[in-house]
Write a protein that holds these residues in place. Structure first.
Motif, PDB file in Angstrom:
ATOM      1  N   GLU A   1     -10.880  10.181  -4.787  1.00  0.00           N
ATOM      2  CA  GLU A   1     -11.822   9.205  -4.217  1.00  0.00           C
ATOM      3  C   GLU A   1     -11.350   7.784  -4.504  1.00  0.00           C
ATOM      4  O   GLU A   1     -11.363   6.916  -3.642  1.00  0.00           O
ATOM      5  N   ARG A   2     -10.895   7.511  -5.730  1.00  0.00           N
ATOM      6  CA  ARG A   2     -10.366   6.189  -6.088  1.00  0.00           C
ATOM      7  C   ARG A   2      -9.130   5.869  -5.252  1.00  0.00           C
ATOM      8  O   ARG A   2      -8.955   4.756  -4.796  1.00  0.00           O
ATOM      9  N   TYR A   3      -8.272   6.861  -5.070  1.00  0.00           N
ATOM     10  CA  TYR A   3      -7.051   6.699  -4.273  1.00  0.00           C
ATOM     11  C   TYR A   3      -7.398   6.301  -2.841  1.00  0.00           C
ATOM     12  O   TYR A   3      -6.841   5.350  -2.298  1.00  0.00           O
ATOM     13  N   ILE A   4      -8.337   7.020  -2.237  1.00  0.00           N
ATOM     14  CA  ILE A   4      -8.750   6.721  -0.860  1.00  0.00           C
ATOM     15  C   ILE A   4      -9.356   5.321  -0.777  1.00  0.00           C
ATOM     16  O   ILE A   4      -9.070   4.561   0.149  1.00  0.00           O
ATOM     17  N   ARG A   5     -10.177   4.972  -1.753  1.00  0.00           N
ATOM     18  CA  ARG A   5     -10.846   3.671  -1.741  1.00  0.00           C
ATOM     19  C   ARG A   5      -9.869   2.524  -1.974  1.00  0.00           C
ATOM     20  O   ARG A   5      -9.904   1.530  -1.270  1.00  0.00           O
ATOM     21  N   VAL A   6      -8.982   2.651  -2.953  1.00  0.00           N
ATOM     22  CA  VAL A   6      -8.104   1.545  -3.324  1.00  0.00           C
ATOM     23  C   VAL A   6      -6.875   1.463  -2.414  1.00  0.00           C
ATOM     24  O   VAL A   6      -6.552   0.393  -1.905  1.00  0.00           O
TER      25      VAL A   6
ATOM     26  N   ARG B   1      -0.541  -3.324  -8.598  1.00  0.00           N
ATOM     27  CA  ARG B   1       0.604  -4.197  -8.889  1.00  0.00           C
ATOM     28  C   ARG B   1       0.970  -5.041  -7.680  1.00  0.00           C
ATOM     29  O   ARG B   1       1.313  -6.213  -7.813  1.00  0.00           O
ATOM     30  N   MET B   2       0.926  -4.431  -6.499  1.00  0.00           N
ATOM     31  CA  MET B   2       1.247  -5.177  -5.281  1.00  0.00           C
ATOM     32  C   MET B   2       0.232  -6.288  -5.047  1.00  0.00           C
ATOM     33  O   MET B   2       0.601  -7.397  -4.661  1.00  0.00           O
ATOM     34  N   VAL B   3      -1.039  -5.998  -5.280  1.00  0.00           N
ATOM     35  CA  VAL B   3      -2.077  -7.015  -5.108  1.00  0.00           C
ATOM     36  C   VAL B   3      -1.855  -8.150  -6.106  1.00  0.00           C
ATOM     37  O   VAL B   3      -1.954  -9.328  -5.754  1.00  0.00           O
ATOM     38  N   ILE B   4      -1.524  -7.793  -7.349  1.00  0.00           N
ATOM     39  CA  ILE B   4      -1.251  -8.818  -8.359  1.00  0.00           C
ATOM     40  C   ILE B   4      -0.053  -9.665  -7.943  1.00  0.00           C
ATOM     41  O   ILE B   4      -0.079 -10.897  -8.083  1.00  0.00           O
TER      42      ILE B   4
ATOM     43  N   VAL C   1       0.960 -10.207  -4.888  1.00  0.00           N
ATOM     44  CA  VAL C   1       0.536 -11.041  -3.759  1.00  0.00           C
ATOM     45  C   VAL C   1      -0.275 -12.233  -4.271  1.00  0.00           C
ATOM     46  O   VAL C   1      -0.083 -13.364  -3.812  1.00  0.00           O
ATOM     47  N   ILE C   2      -1.161 -11.993  -5.242  1.00  0.00           N
ATOM     48  CA  ILE C   2      -1.950 -13.086  -5.807  1.00  0.00           C
ATOM     49  C   ILE C   2      -1.030 -14.105  -6.471  1.00  0.00           C
ATOM     50  O   ILE C   2      -1.192 -15.314  -6.281  1.00  0.00           O
ATOM     51  N   LYS C   3      -0.052 -13.612  -7.238  1.00  0.00           N
ATOM     52  CA  LYS C   3       0.916 -14.527  -7.872  1.00  0.00           C
ATOM     53  C   LYS C   3       1.687 -15.291  -6.804  1.00  0.00           C
ATOM     54  O   LYS C   3       1.911 -16.494  -6.938  1.00  0.00           O
ATOM     55  N   LEU C   4       2.097 -14.588  -5.754  1.00  0.00           N
ATOM     56  CA  LEU C   4       2.841 -15.233  -4.677  1.00  0.00           C
ATOM     57  C   LEU C   4       1.984 -16.294  -3.995  1.00  0.00           C
ATOM     58  O   LEU C   4       2.450 -17.396  -3.708  1.00  0.00           O
ATOM     59  N   LEU C   5       0.720 -15.964  -3.753  1.00  0.00           N
ATOM     60  CA  LEU C   5      -0.178 -16.937  -3.120  1.00  0.00           C
ATOM     61  C   LEU C   5      -0.386 -18.161  -4.009  1.00  0.00           C
ATOM     62  O   LEU C   5      -0.410 -19.285  -3.516  1.00  0.00           O
ATOM     63  N   LYS C   6      -0.529 -17.942  -5.321  1.00  0.00           N
ATOM     64  CA  LYS C   6      -0.662 -19.077  -6.241  1.00  0.00           C
ATOM     65  C   LYS C   6       0.605 -19.923  -6.205  1.00  0.00           C
ATOM     66  O   LYS C   6       0.534 -21.148  -6.185  1.00  0.00           O
ATOM     67  N   TYR C   7       1.759 -19.250  -6.208  1.00  0.00           N
ATOM     68  CA  TYR C   7       3.031 -19.960  -6.149  1.00  0.00           C
ATOM     69  C   TYR C   7       3.140 -20.751  -4.847  1.00  0.00           C
ATOM     70  O   TYR C   7       3.507 -21.922  -4.844  1.00  0.00           O
ATOM     71  N   GLU C   8       2.816 -20.101  -3.726  1.00  0.00           N
ATOM     72  CA  GLU C   8       2.900 -20.772  -2.427  1.00  0.00           C
ATOM     73  C   GLU C   8       1.922 -21.938  -2.339  1.00  0.00           C
ATOM     74  O   GLU C   8       2.218 -22.954  -1.715  1.00  0.00           O
ATOM     75  N   LYS C   9       0.780 -21.806  -2.978  1.00  0.00           N
ATOM     76  CA  LYS C   9      -0.190 -22.901  -3.003  1.00  0.00           C
ATOM     77  C   LYS C   9       0.391 -24.092  -3.749  1.00  0.00           C
ATOM     78  O   LYS C   9       0.279 -25.233  -3.292  1.00  0.00           O
ATOM     79  N   LYS C  10       1.038 -23.828  -4.876  1.00  0.00           N
ATOM     80  CA  LYS C  10       1.666 -24.912  -5.642  1.00  0.00           C
ATOM     81  C   LYS C  10       2.807 -25.548  -4.856  1.00  0.00           C
ATOM     82  O   LYS C  10       2.956 -26.772  -4.849  1.00  0.00           O
TER      83      LYS C  10
END
Length: 188
Positions: free
Chosen positions: A14-19, A106-109, A111-120
């Protein structure tokens, strides 16, 4: 024990399907899963009552379990399939599900790091562009005034300041880059 491990397996799925697949499992799926878990457990626990292996007193004498010691091919086939169906397969499914969940997280993290980097980086580029415009706009205004016949308003002293300011703009980008890249580098 079988109900517990199969419930954990269903929860992992269920977690796999949801996430991983971003789908929500509905209420009817949950009830079907619970029903299948209990039927699966009853099948495995009922098999020794029907002659495929048997229940015996455990070595410590405090409880009973299937006959793990029997060398009869019928009994050993039950133990092997019981081990595969009630431990190996559920643990394998859970490992697969949670492995993919961890990968997705990990991929979401990342992407978040990449977005923070791209924002800077975007802020740094915006600052460089703004600095360029601030440096060159007075020179552009002075040049347009001269072009359209208002050169009498512009003295050599007034003209030299925008000229030097404009030409100094190339020195600001490296300073901005060094200052901002230190901040950008800490995010990576």
């Amino acid at each position: 024990g079988i109900v517990s491990i199969m419930t954990l397996t269903a929860l992992a799925y269920e977690r796999y399907i949801r996430v991983v697949h971003a789908k929500v499992i509905d209420f009817s799926w949950s009830w079907r899963a619970i029903t299948y878990i209990w039927l699966y457990s009853l099948a495995w626990t009922g098999a020794p009552l029907l002659g495929w292996n048997r229940y015996t007193l455990e070595i410590h004498g405090l409880g009973c379990s299937v006959d793990w010691k029997s060398k009869d091919p019928n009994d050993t086939s039950f133990v092997l399939l019981f081990f595969l169906g009630c431990l190996v397969a559920p643990v394998g499914i859970m490992a697969y599900c949670y492995g993919h969940i961890l990968h997705a997280v990990r991929m979401v993290i990342q992407v978040i790091k990449l977005l923070k980097y791209e924002k800077k980086v975007a802020k740094m580029c915006f600052l460089m562009i703004s600095t360029f415009l601030i440096c060159w706009m007075p020179y552009a205004v002075v040049s347009l005034l001269i072009t359209y016949g208002y050169s009498n308003l512009i003295t050599p002293t007034v003209a030299v300041i925008p000229s030097f300011f404009a030409k100094s703009s190339t020195a600001y980008n490296p300073v901005i880059y060094i200052f901002m890249s230190r901040k950008v580098g800490t995010l990576m």
